[in-house]
Scaffold this active site. Sequence first.
Site, PDB file in Angstrom:
ATOM      1  N   VAL A  58       0.844  -1.188   0.000  1.00 23.79           N
ATOM      2  CA  VAL A  58       0.000   0.000   0.000  1.00 23.79           C
ATOM      3  C   VAL A  58       0.882   1.241   0.000  1.00 23.79           C
ATOM      4  CG1 VAL A  58      -1.944  -1.078   1.217  1.00 23.79           C
ATOM      5  CG2 VAL A  58      -0.152   0.083   2.533  1.00 23.79           C
ATOM      6  N   SER A  59       0.300   2.358  -0.364  1.00 23.39           N
ATOM      7  CA  SER A  59       0.973   3.639  -0.190  1.00 23.39           C
ATOM      8  C   SER A  59       0.987   3.978   1.294  1.00 23.39           C
ATOM      9  CB  SER A  59       0.226   4.734  -0.950  1.00 23.39           C
ATOM     10  OG  SER A  59       0.166   4.463  -2.328  1.00 23.39           O
ATOM     11  N   THR A 111       0.826   8.277  -1.804  1.00 14.92           N
ATOM     12  CA  THR A 111       1.735   9.184  -1.119  1.00 14.92           C
ATOM     13  C   THR A 111       2.031  10.393  -1.991  1.00 14.92           C
ATOM     14  OG1 THR A 111       2.705   7.288   0.026  1.00 14.92           O
ATOM     15  CG2 THR A 111       3.969   9.336   0.062  1.00 14.92           C
ATOM     16  N   HIS A 150       6.994   6.150 -10.133  1.00 13.26           N
ATOM     17  CA  HIS A 150       7.513   4.939 -10.771  1.00 13.26           C
ATOM     18  C   HIS A 150       8.471   5.273 -11.919  1.00 13.26           C
ATOM     19  CE1 HIS A 150       4.846   2.911  -8.152  1.00 13.26           C
ATOM     20  NE2 HIS A 150       3.768   2.914  -8.910  1.00 13.26           N
TER      21      HIS A 150
END
Length: 277
Positions: A58-59, A111, A150
């Site tokens: 998860v973030s 985030t 990313h």
Amino acid sequence: MKNPLTLGFSPCPNDTFMFYPLVHGLVDTGGYSFNERLEDVETLNRLAVKGVLDVTKVSYAALGHFREQYALLRAGSALGRGCGPLLVAKEPLDPAALQGKTIAIPGRYTTAHLLMRLYAPGLTTFLEMPFHEIMDAVMTGRADAGVIIHESRFTYQGFGLHQLVDLGEWWENETGLPIPLGGIVAKRSLGADTIRAIEQALADGVEYARNNPAAATQYIREHAQEMNEQVCAAHIGLYVNDFSQQLGAEGEQAIAELLRRAEAAGLVPASEAPLFI
């Protein structure tokens, strides 16, 4: 063998690199097996909000919304320096010029979104979309700017986009701490013994992957789709580090500070639940 646990992680190279040893039985899992589910991180965040998966990536921003139900593991994190989200646009603007403009983000619970809100509380018009669509949205004018994550960190200049702010660098300058992007959580209902066994297996898996970097090549390529090998290697090199194997005191401090600031800004609910079992 115990009943399989549901395990969620993203198809991004850092995750497939780290989880390959675990899901392919290359490390001792304490008798646990896993049914993996690969999804975009915002999909995983939303599944965790609903409590769907036993163990999942998860973030860290999302963790603030379900830490009563999930505990954090000390292995498997994407946390470090020089790896934060970037705010980009077609022109080299002053970020203050984005007041009232539309900013593309890779999801409400990411985030990246939280850092954007902490950096510039006055910017409130956001357009959610899958992370891989953000650069195109900025290029075509659907959004005035975008927060990229990313592999986009490595490719945005090739699309003629300009960096306005490195949100990770801003965070590091503000706090002196590395930026906590994403981590692995497990349902508290699994119990302390199970959670610790999974945590150890994941830590061993990260160590195995780092010591045998070619082992997961085919698995990574199957899920990375169109990402070229150079970008794929750079992605793993940036997001898999010592914090991925063991958060340590500095990593734990960074996570606590992110959640503290999010709470203070009213962006996540307050909670007294400890991060770890």
